[in-house]
Every structure is written in structure tokens, then in C-alpha cells.
Write a protein that holds these residues in place. Structure first.
Motif, short mmCIF file in Angstrom:
data_model
loop_
_atom_site.label_atom_id
_atom_site.label_comp_id
_atom_site.label_asym_id
_atom_site.label_seq_id
_atom_site.Cartn_x
_atom_site.Cartn_y
_atom_site.Cartn_z
N ILE A 1 58.99 177.62 22.54
CA ILE A 1 57.77 178.41 22.40
C ILE A 1 56.94 177.86 21.24
O ILE A 1 57.48 177.57 20.17
N ARG A 2 55.64 177.72 21.45
CA ARG A 2 54.76 177.26 20.37
C ARG A 2 54.38 178.46 19.50
O ARG A 2 53.74 179.40 19.97
N ILE A 3 54.80 178.43 18.24
CA ILE A 3 54.62 179.58 17.34
C ILE A 3 53.90 179.12 16.07
O ILE A 3 54.39 178.26 15.34
N ASN A 4 52.74 179.69 15.83
CA ASN A 4 51.94 179.31 14.67
C ASN A 4 51.34 180.54 14.00
O ASN A 4 51.31 181.63 14.58
N ALA A 5 50.86 180.35 12.78
CA ALA A 5 50.23 181.43 12.03
C ALA A 5 48.76 181.11 11.79
O ALA A 5 48.39 179.96 11.58
N ALA A 6 47.93 182.15 11.83
CA ALA A 6 46.50 181.99 11.60
C ALA A 6 46.07 182.73 10.35
O ALA A 6 46.51 183.86 10.10
N ASP A 7 45.24 182.08 9.55
CA ASP A 7 44.61 182.71 8.40
C ASP A 7 43.16 182.99 8.77
O ASP A 7 42.36 182.06 8.85
N PRO A 8 42.79 184.26 9.00
CA PRO A 8 41.41 184.56 9.39
C PRO A 8 40.40 184.27 8.28
O PRO A 8 39.22 184.05 8.56
N GLY A 9 40.84 184.31 7.02
CA GLY A 9 39.91 184.19 5.91
C GLY A 9 39.33 185.55 5.53
O GLY A 9 39.65 186.58 6.13
N TYR A 10 38.44 185.54 4.55
CA TYR A 10 37.89 186.78 4.00
C TYR A 10 36.78 187.28 4.93
O TYR A 10 35.64 186.83 4.87
N THR A 11 37.16 188.21 5.80
CA THR A 11 36.30 188.64 6.90
C THR A 11 35.88 190.09 6.76
O THR A 11 36.64 190.92 6.26
N THR B 1 39.07 195.04 4.91
CA THR B 1 38.45 194.58 3.66
C THR B 1 37.32 195.50 3.21
O THR B 1 36.58 195.15 2.29
N GLY B 2 37.17 196.64 3.89
CA GLY B 2 36.04 197.51 3.57
C GLY B 2 34.71 196.86 3.92
O GLY B 2 33.68 197.16 3.33
N HIS B 3 34.77 195.94 4.89
CA HIS B 3 33.60 195.18 5.35
C HIS B 3 32.92 194.42 4.22
O HIS B 3 31.71 194.20 4.22
N SER B 4 33.74 194.00 3.25
CA SER B 4 33.21 193.24 2.11
C SER B 4 33.35 191.73 2.30
O SER B 4 32.87 190.96 1.47
N GLY B 5 34.02 191.30 3.36
CA GLY B 5 34.26 189.88 3.56
C GLY B 5 32.99 189.09 3.81
O GLY B 5 32.01 189.61 4.33
N ARG B 6 33.01 187.83 3.44
CA ARG B 6 31.84 186.95 3.60
C ARG B 6 31.70 186.46 5.03
O ARG B 6 30.61 186.09 5.46
N GLN B 7 32.80 186.41 5.78
CA GLN B 7 32.74 185.91 7.15
C GLN B 7 32.47 187.03 8.14
O GLN B 7 32.87 188.18 7.92
N THR B 8 31.83 186.68 9.24
CA THR B 8 31.68 187.63 10.35
C THR B 8 33.03 187.76 11.05
O THR B 8 33.92 186.92 10.90
N VAL B 9 33.15 188.80 11.86
CA VAL B 9 34.40 189.00 12.59
C VAL B 9 34.62 187.86 13.60
O VAL B 9 35.76 187.49 13.88
N THR B 10 33.53 187.28 14.09
CA THR B 10 33.67 186.14 15.00
C THR B 10 34.23 184.93 14.25
O THR B 10 35.15 184.26 14.74
N GLY C 1 36.03 185.06 11.67
CA GLY C 1 37.40 185.41 11.30
C GLY C 1 38.40 185.21 12.42
O GLY C 1 39.60 185.11 12.17
N THR C 2 37.91 185.15 13.66
CA THR C 2 38.82 184.94 14.78
C THR C 2 38.89 183.49 15.24
O THR C 2 39.62 183.18 16.18
N ASP C 3 38.15 182.61 14.59
CA ASP C 3 38.13 181.20 15.02
C ASP C 3 39.53 180.59 15.08
O ASP C 3 39.88 179.92 16.06
N ALA C 4 40.32 180.79 14.03
CA ALA C 4 41.65 180.18 13.99
C ALA C 4 42.57 180.80 15.04
O ALA C 4 43.38 180.10 15.66
N ILE C 5 42.46 182.11 15.24
CA ILE C 5 43.31 182.79 16.22
C ILE C 5 43.00 182.28 17.63
O ILE C 5 43.91 181.95 18.40
N VAL C 6 41.72 182.21 17.94
CA VAL C 6 41.31 181.75 19.27
C VAL C 6 41.71 180.29 19.48
O VAL C 6 42.18 179.91 20.56
N ALA C 7 41.55 179.48 18.45
CA ALA C 7 41.92 178.07 18.56
C ALA C 7 43.40 177.92 18.88
O ALA C 7 43.79 177.13 19.76
#
Length: 232
Positions: A177-187, A192-201, A203-209
Motif C-alpha cells: 500500500i502506498r502510504i504518505n503524509a501531507a502537510d497542508p500548511g498554514y491554511t 486555525t480560526g481562519h487566520s491561515g495565509r493559504q486558502t482552503v484550496t 491547503g489541499t494541494d498536497a492531499i490531492v496530489a
């Protein structure tokens, strides 16, 4: 058709991951603890809702049984469900709070992975994505130039460090099984109380990739939206 199950998918990173993967042709199962919010998210996205509380053994087993009955297979499992826990002075933390954070963020991933392994093994290219965080990186939290070093959230950061180690160990133990971890970043999410610099989109780049890689892309990696990062 790729069948993808996402925990904690009724809002934030989980919901946006579901939306994006549906656009890419995945059949997405929205896993969520709250039946009303989960059903609403699934209906809005064009997905199927599967109730699951990752901190409850019976709930996880029931979710796996539900998927076995309806889809019969899982190609991609995304362990996204997580909670922040208390921040600030650790002198005020209780053992109950600590157990709750680790029960959801770490043991929850163990519960769900164990329950869904039989379904994953029916796939020709099974994938697990653990949504971790740079907040669990020793290097990042000691680098004064990074935002991860500015936050004091002992239980959350410790749980994410544990999840990244869990990822490397599972990748070694389960070579099929291919098993990896994703760091969304500060989203900008509820976490985060919506304080992150990144949009939610963003933030999902690594997960989707990781969820859409071709077979043989590699296991036991830690990835953010810019690419592979060091385990540290």
C-alpha cells in the motif's frame, strides 16, 4: 472509477479535498461524525455520506461495513479528521484533554486504517494519505523564520509528530500500500480560526496530489504543496 473515503470531510480541508477529487472523477465517500453536517456536505458535493466517529471503535467498524456493503472496495483512504486541542500554558492541560487529542489525531488514524485495510487490499493500487502538519516537524518548530515556530500547541504538535512517524512505520510494514503524509500548511480553516495565509484550496494541494499520483510514486514520504519535504 477511484473510490475515495475521507474522514472529517464535512468542512474545511476534508470537504475541499472531496470537492476537488469529485471534479477529478473520484467517487467520494464523505466521512463525518455529525450526521446532519455530513449529510449536508455530501448532498452539496454529490458524494455519499458515511457516518464515522474516528474515536469510537464501533462507529469505525460500522463505517467499514457500510462501505463493504455498498462499494466493496476503497482505492484511497484519507485520514483527515483532527482536533486542535488546548493551546498556551501546558500547566493547565488535563490528561483527559491529552487523551482526546491523541485519540482523534493518532489513534483515530490507526482505527480507521485497520478497519479499512481489507477494502484497500481489494484495490489494484491502494493509497493512504495521512493529513499531518509541519507543526509536528522538529525542524520547522525550531526555525524562527517559519510560522510553525510561533505557535504553542503542545498536544496538537506532539500528535502530528506521532502521526508522521506512524506514516513511515506503516509504509515499511505495508509495502503493498502506498502510504504518505501531507502537510497542508498554514491554511484558513476552523482549526486555525481562519487566520491561515493559504486558502482552503491551496491547503489541499498536497492531499490531492498524493491521492491522485500514478502507481509506483513512492511510499513513506512527507509532502507539502511545493513537493516532498524532509522527515524531521
Amino acid at each position: 472509477m477511484t473510490v475515495t473515503f475521507i474522514t472529517g470531510a464535512n468542512k474545511g480541508l476534508g470537504r475541499e479535498t472531496a470537492r476537488r477529487l469529485i471534479e477529478l472523477g473520484h467517487t467520494v465517500l464523505v466521512g463525518a461524525r455529525d450526521p446532519e453536517r455530513g449529510a449536508e456536505a455530501a448532498a452539496a458535493l454529490g458524494a455519499r455520506f458515511v457516518p464515522i466517529d474516528v474515536s469510537d471503535d464501533a462507529s469505525v467498524a460500522a463505517a467499514a461495513a457500510d462501505v463493504a456493503e455498498h462499494e466493496g472496495v476503497i482505492d484511497v483512504l484519507i485520514n483527515n479528521a483532527g482536533i486542535p486541542g488546548p493551546v498556551g500554558d501546558p500547566g493547565t492541560f488535563t490528561s483527559t484533554e491529552a487523551l482526546k487529542v491523541f485519540d482523534v489525531n493518532v489513534i483515530g488514524a490507526v482505527r480507521v486504517t485497520t478497519a479499512f485495510l481489507p477494502l484497500l487490499r481489494r484495490s489494484p493500487d491502494p493509497v493512504i494519505v495521512n493529513v499531518s502538519s509541519g507543526m509536528g516537524s522538529l525542524a520547522y518548530t525550531h526555525d524562527s523564520s517559519r510560522s510553525e515556530s510561533k505557535v504553542i500547541a503542545p498536544l496538537y504538535t506532539a500528535s502530528k509528530a506521532a502521526l508522521t512517524m506512524l506514516t513511515t512505520q506503516y509504509a515499511k510494514a505495508l509495502p503493498d500500500i502506498r502510504i504518505n503524509a501531507a502537510d497542508p500548511g498554514y491554511t484558513a480553516t476552523d482549526l486555525t480560526g481562519h487566520s491561515g495565509r493559504q486558502t482552503v484550496t491551496e491547503g489541499t494541494d498536497a492531499i490531492v496530489a498524493l491521492a491522485t499520483e500514478r502507481p509506483g510514486a513512492g511510499s513513506g514520504r512527507f509532502v507539502d504543496r511545493h513537493g516532498e519535504i524532509a522527515w524531521s
